[in-house]
Motif scaffolding. Structure first.
Motif, PDB file in Angstrom:
ATOM      1  N   LEU A  86       0.819  -1.215   0.000  1.00  9.97           N
ATOM      2  CA  LEU A  86       0.000   0.000   0.000  1.00  9.97           C
ATOM      3  C   LEU A  86       0.853   1.264   0.000  1.00  9.97           C
ATOM      4  CD1 LEU A  86      -2.646  -1.039   2.720  1.00  9.97           C
ATOM      5  CD2 LEU A  86      -2.788  -1.312   0.245  1.00  9.97           C
ATOM      6  N   ALA A  87       2.150   1.151   0.258  1.00  4.67           N
ATOM      7  CA  ALA A  87       3.002   2.346   0.282  1.00  4.67           C
ATOM      8  C   ALA A  87       2.986   3.008  -1.081  1.00  4.67           C
ATOM      9  CB  ALA A  87       4.434   1.961   0.656  1.00  4.67           C
ATOM     10  N   ALA A  88       2.774   4.294  -1.090  1.00  4.74           N
ATOM     11  CA  ALA A  88       2.725   5.016  -2.361  1.00  4.74           C
ATOM     12  C   ALA A  88       2.705   6.509  -2.096  1.00  4.74           C
ATOM     13  CB  ALA A  88       1.454   4.633  -3.132  1.00  4.74           C
ATOM     14  N   MET A  89       3.065   7.251  -3.123  1.00  7.02           N
ATOM     15  CA  MET A  89       2.693   8.650  -3.159  1.00  7.02           C
ATOM     16  C   MET A  89       1.301   8.664  -3.784  1.00  7.02           C
ATOM     17  SD  MET A  89       4.939  10.385  -1.683  1.00  7.02           S
ATOM     18  CE  MET A  89       4.099  11.952  -1.999  1.00  7.02           C
ATOM     19  N   ALA A  90       0.308   9.049  -2.979  1.00  6.40           N
ATOM     20  CA  ALA A  90      -1.076   9.103  -3.456  1.00  6.40           C
ATOM     21  C   ALA A  90      -1.459  10.572  -3.656  1.00  6.40           C
ATOM     22  CB  ALA A  90      -1.996   8.424  -2.453  1.00  6.40           C
ATOM     23  N   GLY A  91      -2.514  10.806  -4.405  1.00  3.60           N
ATOM     24  CA  GLY A  91      -2.976  12.181  -4.593  1.00  3.60           C
ATOM     25  C   GLY A  91      -2.828  12.617  -6.029  1.00  3.60           C
ATOM     26  N   VAL A  92      -3.971  12.891  -6.646  1.00  2.60           N
ATOM     27  CA  VAL A  92      -3.993  13.239  -8.070  1.00  2.60           C
ATOM     28  C   VAL A  92      -3.315  14.585  -8.328  1.00  2.60           C
ATOM     29  CG1 VAL A  92      -5.566  13.883  -9.937  1.00  2.60           C
ATOM     30  CG2 VAL A  92      -6.024  11.828  -8.566  1.00  2.60           C
ATOM     31  N   ARG A  93      -3.743  15.607  -7.594  1.00  2.00           N
ATOM     32  CA  ARG A  93      -3.235  16.970  -7.896  1.00  2.00           C
ATOM     33  C   ARG A  93      -1.758  17.109  -7.546  1.00  2.00           C
ATOM     34  NH1 ARG A  93      -8.479  20.395  -5.881  1.00  2.00           N
ATOM     35  NH2 ARG A  93      -9.833  19.593  -7.516  1.00  2.00           N
ATOM     36  N   ASN A  94      -1.357  16.556  -6.415  1.00  2.00           N
ATOM     37  CA  ASN A  94       0.044  16.665  -5.987  1.00  2.00           C
ATOM     38  C   ASN A  94       0.985  16.031  -7.002  1.00  2.00           C
ATOM     39  OD1 ASN A  94       1.965  17.445  -3.922  1.00  2.00           O
ATOM     40  ND2 ASN A  94       2.207  15.271  -3.486  1.00  2.00           N
TER      41      ASN A  94
END
Ligand SMILES: NC(=O)c1ccc[n+]([C@@H]2O[C@H](COP(=O)([O-])OP(=O)(O)OC[C@H]3O[C@@H](n4cnc5c(N)ncnc54)[C@H](O)[C@@H]3O)[C@@H](O)[C@H]2O)c1
Length: 164
Positions: A86-94
């Motif tokens: 599950l580790a990730a950089m999440a977030g569409v705009r960022n």
């Protein structure tokens, strides 16, 4: 079962840790406590899991999934039955502002996890969290897994689609 859970300090990861521990499993949770949002929130998530009363069955390590030696070290220990990634950089705009970071963590980090898993010859039970944004500007609502997902609109979606 013995689980390696990446992103264990995050929103979903800390709840997955709770659920696995409640079912009697053993969990090694890793997370680099990335500062995309409040690190204190992540530390509190870990503290809540640690304080939930499962002595000896939860271990947290502050580790970056891109750290080749660190990941190899994890796999060199007692084998895992399953990896929940599950580790990730999440977030569409960022992701529009930081495309390189998203590629580095979500693609290179995932590749590092997978490569080390194959080399260490452990069970290949690997759960990977993608994102509904891989379906791009689809008009098909609700989303279906058989929909095409080859037109990502932002770096986040592309970085989740690439390792899938
Ligand atoms: N929350 C949602 O609505 C949603 C929807 C679809 C998919 N997802 C996916 O589910 C997963 C978990 O999402 P979440 O909402 O809990 O996000 P989150 O940001 O709360 O958790 C992700 C965790 O990964 C950690 N992390 C980031 N980079 C890392 C690195 N290099 N090494 C180790 N750890 C690192 C972060 O510190 C964070 O704690 C992600 O893969 C996300 O893309 C979430």
């Amino acid at each position: 079962m013995r689980f390696l859970l990446t992103g264990a300090a995050g929103f979903i990861g800390s709840h997955v840790a709770d659920a696995l521990l409640a079912e009697g499993h053993e969990v090694v949770g890793i997370d680099n406590l990335d500062p995309y949002y409040d690190v204190a929130r992540k530390e509190a998530n870990v503290a809540e899991v640690e304080g939930a009363g499962h002595p000896g069955r939860f271990e947290f390590r502050r580790t970056d999934i891109r750290d080749a030696d660190g990941m190899q070290g994890l796999y060199d220990g007692q084998p895992f039955d399953s990896v929940v990634h599950l580790a990730a950089m999440a977030g569409v705009r960022n992701s529009i502002d930081h495309p390189d970071l998203y590629w580095s963590v979500n693609v290179d980090g995932t590749r590092n996890l997978l490569e080390k898993l194959v080399v260490s010859d452990q069970p290949r039970n690997f759960v990977f969290a993608s994102t509904s944004s891989v379906y791009g500007a689809t008009k098909q609502i609700p989303f279906v897994e058989s929909d095409p997902c080859d037109r990502p609109m932002v770096p986040y979606s592309a970085s989740k689609r690439a390792p899938s």
